[in-house]
Scaffold this active site. Structure first.
Site, PDB file in Angstrom:
ATOM      1  N   GLU A 205     -11.712 -41.258  -4.632  1.00  0.00           N
ATOM      2  CA  GLU A 205     -11.510 -41.483  -3.324  1.00  0.00           C
ATOM      3  C   GLU A 205     -12.735 -41.908  -2.391  1.00  0.00           C
ATOM      4  O   GLU A 205     -12.703 -42.832  -1.663  1.00  0.00           O
ATOM      5  CB  GLU A 205     -10.477 -40.615  -2.585  1.00  0.00           C
ATOM      6  N   GLY A 256     -16.581 -26.298  -3.961  1.00  0.00           N
ATOM      7  CA  GLY A 256     -16.209 -27.256  -2.988  1.00  0.00           C
ATOM      8  C   GLY A 256     -15.462 -26.953  -2.025  1.00  0.00           C
ATOM      9  O   GLY A 256     -15.930 -27.114  -0.665  1.00  0.00           O
ATOM     10  N   HIS A 373       8.512 -23.918  18.035  1.00  0.00           N
ATOM     11  CA  HIS A 373       9.749 -25.117  18.599  1.00  0.00           C
ATOM     12  C   HIS A 373       9.964 -25.868  17.329  1.00  0.00           C
ATOM     13  O   HIS A 373      10.560 -27.049  17.399  1.00  0.00           O
ATOM     14  CB  HIS A 373       9.339 -25.885  19.666  1.00  0.00           C
TER      15      HIS A 373
END
Ligand code: F6P
Length: 532
Positions: A205, A256, A373
């Site tokens: 990626e 990492g 909420h």
């Protein structure tokens, strides 16, 4: 292979099981507070920069004693010391685990010379970029994923009050082009700095996005790639091959998900400056010392880790919800997901034997009051019990006092409501003006009943500063270490991410050729639909 006994093979484990059957299962927080006027003081722990109230948890003095016995039998302190001194506790990769060395003051801790050489160089570089009048930089784009993204992405909003106002930060992680496209749309190569962050410099990626960024830079009139691209990596050679000459390195003993203290923290240093970055490290170091030295009963990371074992393995709770009552901590749950679930989402012990008990819970959450909420309904009245972790910050960095008071009142009220609940009799005695008039009062009251006795921990910071945030993150790291050590797993590898990566490499050329030979019927069918 491991000298310490696994938790389930200890006497304390059996004692905890007995204690759970006799008292734990039926434990009632409200009764516990009635019985013990000192419960709040007795279950409060002061750690550097963080006060923790553990009194709203399903524990009593006996539970704590059995959990501490468990820690002793599992040799938690010896395991901790082995990690801190640099033994290769990541046994499957043959590596030490020394993120603590990254925040030790100069001259202390392992690898001090190397650590401080890179730190000094990185902070000096950050200051030159922060001098925007001469650097000309206005935008920083961090390209990285997982541990090379989540740490800086979490810290930046948390420390917004300390950030350089002339620099804007952008994060690109996903290989989905919908991530980088809107970021690049608003940028000019002349005032943009790309930080290519990858421990291995092999992550698909990140390399793909870095190539896109470089192509965009050159296509849009960018000329000096050496000035506008910098890499943070353990693989300096691969970064050089990519064409990046400014590199800040780190080492294979930094995992990492434990790497924001290393060169991976460059975006943080760019945002908050050298002094504040050092304060972040100092806060973490203070927590390291607390973890290394405090007796386990008053050792906050150790006690939180033990509590995690109690809830996961005896109460059988499957998840933990994190509710930071500070909008700046909005990315903390995502950060903790990697920290905890990549570390402790394991199913075999250090010897590779399948575990007969559960490990990492699911960790999830949203900042309060937003979560209230959305999913708090389920926390209060759902069928699962989910321990909640509230994070309250006493003093805000803004002047909107009234808002802050409301925020704190909400946080306190939620932990109170979870614990106290509301009986059906109480609900019956109250008016319910919004309830349907066609329902009888008893039925309405049953819907409006809260079971209560739902556990929570409240962590309290004086203020969210670089120092207190450093301490808070280190607290979580050591807590994850504690439960992992108790479970007898390797918290520092991540083999579970490999299979998907390998299968993706096989599927990539198939997506170009359309070849579905040998694939399972579902994957083949899906691929055909994608290519149709
Ligand atoms: O896929 C998992 C992982 O290896 C994480 O552990 C790591 O933080 C992330 O990928 C990124 O890796 P890198 O920093 O090497 O690009």
């Amino acid at each position: 292979m491991s000298a310490a006994p696994r938790c389930d093979r200890t006497e304390a484990w059996a004692a905890l099981q007995g204690h759970y059957e006799a008292h734990g299962r039926s434990f009632d927080l409200r009764e516990a507070f009635d019985r013990d006027a000192n419960r709040f003081a007795g279950f409060g722990i002061e750690a550097p920069e963080v006060f923790a109230d553990l009194s709203k948890n399903l524990i009593d003095v006996a539970t704590r004693r059995f959990l501490l016995d468990l820690a002793a039998e599992c040799q938690l302190e010896a395991r901790r010391d082995a990690m801190l001194r640099g033994d290769a506790v990541n046994i499957t990769e043959g590596r030490a685990v020394l993120h603590t060395a990254l925040r030790a003051p100069k001259g202390q801790g392992p690898f001090s010379a190397e650590v401080h050489e890179v730190l000094d160089r990185m902070l000096a570089y950050a200051e030159t970029v922060r001098d925007t009048a001469s650097s000309g930089i206005r935008h920083i784009v961090n390209i990285g994923i997982g541990g090379s993204d989540l740490g800086p992405q979490m810290v930046l909003p948390a420390l917004d009050a300390f950030a350089h106002r002339g620099l804007q930060f952008h994060f690109v992680s996903n290989v989905d082009g919908h991530d980088i496209t809107p970021v690049l749309r608003g940028l000019d190569p002349a005032d943009t700095l790309f930080v290519i962050a990858s421990k291995t410099f092999t992550t698909q990626e990140t390399l793909a996005n870095a190539q896109v960024a470089k192509a965009w830079f050159l296509a849009n009139g960018g000329t000096d790639t050496h000035k506008h691209f910098v890499a943070t990596t353990t693989n300096v050679k691969a970064a050089a091959e990519f064409g990046i000459s400014t590199t800040f390195g780190f080492w294979d003993w930094v995992g990492g998900r434990y790497s924001l203290w290393s060169a991976i923290g460059l975006p943080i240093a760019l945002a908050i400056g050298a002094d504040n970055f050092r304060a972040l490290l100092a806060g973490a170091h203070a927590m390291d010392q607390h973890f290394a030295q405090a007796p386990l009963g008053k050792n906050l990371p150790a006690m939180l880790g033990l509590l995690d074992v109690w809830y996961r393995n005896f109460h059988g709770f499957t998840s933990r919800s994190v509710a930071p009552y500070h909008q700046g901590l909005k990315r903390l749950p995502a950060y903790l997901q990697q920290l905890e679930m990549e570390s402790n989402g394991k199913r075999v012990d250090l010897d590779g034997e399948a575990l007969p008990f559960a490990t990492s819970p699911v960790v999830w959450g949203e900042p309060g009051t937003n979560g209230q909420h959305a999913y708090f309904q389920m926390l209060h009245q759902g069928t699962d019990v989910i321990p909640v972790e509230f994070i309250l910050v006493k003093r805000p960095t803004h002047d909107l006092r009234d808002l802050h008071t409301k925020l704190l009142a909400n946080g306190l009220a939620q932990s109170q409501a979870l614990m106290l609940g509301k009986s059906t009799a109480q609900a019956l005695s109250e008016k319910a003006p919004t309830a349907s008039a066609s329902l009888d009062a008893q039925t309405v009251a049953r819907h409006r009943t809260f079971p209560g006795n739902r556990p929570s921990t409240t962590l309290m910071l004086d203020q969210l500063t670089p120092r207190s945030l450093g301490a808070l993150i280190a607290l979580y790291e050591h807590r994850v270490f504690t439960s992992g050590a108790l479970w007898g797993i390797n918290s520092f590898d991540q083999w579970g991410v490999e299979l998907g990566k390998a299968l993706c490499s096989d599927l990539l050329p198939r997506l170009a050729s359309g070849d579905v030979a040998g694939l399972d019927a579902s994957t083949a069918g899906l691929m055909k639909r994608l290519l149709a």
